[in-house]
Every structure is written in C-alpha cells, then in structure tokens.
Design a protein around this motif. Structure first.
Motif, short mmCIF file in Angstrom:
data_model
loop_
_atom_site.label_atom_id
_atom_site.label_comp_id
_atom_site.label_asym_id
_atom_site.label_seq_id
_atom_site.Cartn_x
_atom_site.Cartn_y
_atom_site.Cartn_z
N LEU A 203 2.49 -6.84 8.38
CA LEU A 203 3.41 -7.01 7.25
C LEU A 203 2.98 -6.15 6.07
O LEU A 203 3.81 -5.49 5.43
CB LEU A 203 3.47 -8.48 6.84
N THR A 204 1.70 -6.12 5.77
CA THR A 204 1.23 -5.30 4.65
C THR A 204 1.36 -3.81 4.96
O THR A 204 1.67 -3.02 4.06
CB THR A 204 -0.22 -5.64 4.29
N ASP A 205 1.15 -3.43 6.21
CA ASP A 205 1.36 -2.03 6.59
C ASP A 205 2.81 -1.62 6.34
O ASP A 205 3.09 -0.55 5.80
CB ASP A 205 1.03 -1.81 8.08
N VAL A 206 3.72 -2.49 6.76
CA VAL A 206 5.15 -2.19 6.61
C VAL A 206 5.53 -2.12 5.13
O VAL A 206 6.33 -1.27 4.71
CB VAL A 206 5.99 -3.25 7.34
N MET A 207 4.95 -3.00 4.32
CA MET A 207 5.24 -2.97 2.88
C MET A 207 4.80 -1.66 2.25
O MET A 207 5.53 -1.06 1.44
CB MET A 207 4.57 -4.16 2.19
N VAL A 208 3.62 -1.19 2.63
CA VAL A 208 3.14 0.10 2.11
C VAL A 208 4.05 1.23 2.58
O VAL A 208 4.42 2.12 1.81
CB VAL A 208 1.69 0.35 2.56
N GLU A 209 4.44 1.18 3.85
CA GLU A 209 5.32 2.22 4.40
C GLU A 209 6.65 2.27 3.67
O GLU A 209 7.16 3.36 3.36
CB GLU A 209 5.54 1.97 5.89
#
Length: 356
Positions: A203-209
């Motif tokens: 989820l945090t990876d996707v938010m950064v992306e």
C-alpha cells in the motif's frame, strides 16, 4: 470449562458465557437471561445476513446517503471480512488519514512527535485494517483497490489545493501541496508501515508511485517511524546549516560551519536566553531539514537560505556583530518553521498575491 458464544436477545451485545451457568446477566444492558435465551446463530447465518445487505449498502454508498456509514458498521458486526463493507468503509475513511490531520506538521518536533504519532496511528488504524481485510478476500490481493485508494487520495490533494480560491499564487498552491506531502512522508506512510499489516508494504509503495506519477519532480520518500525517531534522538537528520553547506559540496569541517559552531559555543551558550534558543533549535531543526530535503524547489531553498541568512551571519561574526548574527539566525529558523511546520503559514498567502 467450556463457553458458549452468542448475543443478548435484548440489546444484541456479543457474549461469551460458561456453559455451567443456568442464568446470567448481560454485561451491556443488565438483562437476566438463561442459556436457552442466548442467541447463537447457525454456522454461516451471520455471513448470509451480511451478504443480503450488500446491495442495499452499494446503493446507499452510490447515492451518498449518510445511512451507508451505519449499515457498513452493521454488516461488519455480522461479518468483519465482508468485502463490500470493508470496501465502502475504506472508501469513506481512507482520505481521513490525511485530511483530518492538516495541522500534523506542527507536532513534528522532537518532544511531540512520538505521542502525536501514537494517537494518529490509533485513529487511522480502522481505515487501514479495512483495506487489509478487503485484500485478504480479494483475488488480486487488493492490488487494484489499493491503487484506486492511493490515486483518489493524491487527486483529492490536488483538487483541494486548486479549488482553494484564497491561494492566489502558484507559489502558495505549491507550498500547500508540499504540506500534504510532508504529512504523507512523516506520518501517513510510517503509520501504515508501523501497523505491520499484510498490505502495509504494498500500500505504501503504491501511494509513493501515485504521488510521483502526478508530481514527478517532487520526491516522496518511503520512511519508517523508526527512521524519524532515530533522526531526532541521534541527530542523523542534518541540521540546517550543515544541510545547506552540504548542498554546496562543503565538508562537515568547512570554515563556514566551524565559524557558526564556534559562535554557538562561545556566544549563544554563554547566556540563558542563548541556551534556550539553541535547545529550541535542536527541537525543530531536524524536522525542518527533513522537509527541506523533500521540497521540489530544495536547491533554490538551500541557495536562498545561504544568501539571505547564513552568508550575512558569517559576515556579522567576522565583523563582531554578535547580536545581529543571533537575530538573523532566529529569523531564519522562524521563517523555515513557518514554511514547513506551521499550518498557519497559509494565512500569509491568502489574498496577498494575485500572481497566477
């Protein structure tokens, strides 16, 4: 000793009762009940009841009906892993993890951050747990849903900034957008990671992306709560003067830093007021530098700090103008604190600049 689980027929409260008790009192409403009166659903009955309410919930959600909140809670009581209810709950409350905490950066200080972060995590946990439960039941492990939540959140930031008519200048809008990015970087992403749920990393990876997709020149880093606390405690986050000098390729023992440190030790630390200023500086400077480093215009910010404050401070020191140097240094810290940590800074931009 075996127990029977069920619900009170009077108030619906969940109960766990030892089988040898012929009668007992409901811990919620006080009703005196017998074992025969305990409502024990058949296996799968509650899930079926929850599933039967999904269509109603979907319509309420699509129509923006406030009753969707209540029905979502009811379905989750019946089946906490109901996908539709968790989906709706997350859609309703995931934006709150950012927009309900617009003043969070005011607490990004050495003495306040840990307690504020803990309270923030407690308040935001239910929304993230709803995403996690949805992902557990989803065939793609929640990938598409997490992408939707992250995309909607980042678009909501831009929409709020652009629709705020009181932010009349491009610079004011950029500053407010940066404020939200800082909250994401030092609160939201660390909070999700700290929960250590199945979706936390992805989820945090996707938010950064999604942030970088909309703001490719504005760096959003994925950091942990431990990174932040360690930085405050051990000074791993560079302080302002060091950070500015490093941005120009100057070593830690350069003449400029040695002069400023000597001024601190031989002048400011010699008075009670000076020591108080230094202590306050240590309280907030690491947070300021963290924010400066994520600023889209960080190179220009570092250059401006040097030209406006640090170079004149060095000139004051060389000329023996100690009071002038101290005053200028305090002005620098206050200016940067206002830009990055104080939500009231936006008031200074409202209506004061008509540049588009």
């Amino acid at each position: 000793m075996a127990n029977r689980e069920g619900k009170c027929p009077k108030c619906g409260g969940a109960l766990c009762i030892p089988e040898e008790l012929a009668t007992f009192s409901c811990m919620y409403c006080g009703a005196v009940l017998s074992q025969e009166e305990l409502v024990v659903p058949h296996e799968g009955e509650e899930k079926n009841q929850a599933a039967a309410l999904e269509e109603v919930l979907q319509k309420l959600w699509e129509n923006g009906d406030s009753k969707a909140e209540e029905l979502t809670g009811r379905i989750l009581e019946l089946d906490e892993y109901n996908m539709k209810a968790n989906q709706v709950y997350a859609r309703m409350h995931f934006p709150d993890i950012l927009f309900r905490f617009k003043n969070a950066m005011e607490h990004f200080k050495r003495s306040e951050y840990p307690d504020y972060f803990d309270a923030y995590k407690i308040k935001c946990r239910p929304a993230v747990e709803a995403v996690d439960r949805y992902a557990l039941e989803s065939e793609d492990h929640g990938e598409e849903f997490m992408r939707l939540l992250a995309s909607d959140l980042m678009k909501a930031i831009d929409k709020e900034v652009e629709s705020d008519q009181s932010l009349r200048s491009k610079n004011a809008r950029a500053l407010k957008c940066d404020q939200y990015k800082m909250i994401l970087a030092v609160y939201t992403i660390p909070m999700i990671l700290e929960l250590k749920l199945g979706v936390s990393e992805r989820l945090t990876d996707v938010m950064v992306e999604e942030w970088m997709r909309l703001h490719p020149k504005s760096i959003l880093r994925k950091g942990t709560y431990g990174d932040m606390v360690t930085g405050f405690r051990k000074g791993k986050m560079c302080f302002i003067t060091t950070a500015v000098c490093e941005s120009f390729g100057k070593p830690d023992d350069c003449q400029e830093l040695q002069s400023l440190r000597k001024f601190r030790d031989t002048y400011m630390m010699k008075s009670e007021d000076g020591r108080a200023l230094v202590e306050e500086y240590y309280e907030i400077a690491p947070a300021i530098v963290t924010c400066m480093d994520m600023d889209e215009e960080r190179a220009g910010v570092y250059r401006s700090v040097w030209n406006t404050y640090l170079e004149p401070c060095l000139q004051d020191i060389a000329a023996g103008r100690a009071e002038a140097c101290e005053k200028r240094y305090v002005e620098m810290v206050r200016s940067l604190e206002g830009r990055y940590l104080d939500s009231q800074i936006w008031e200074d931009h409202r209506g004061s600049d008509t540049t588009s």
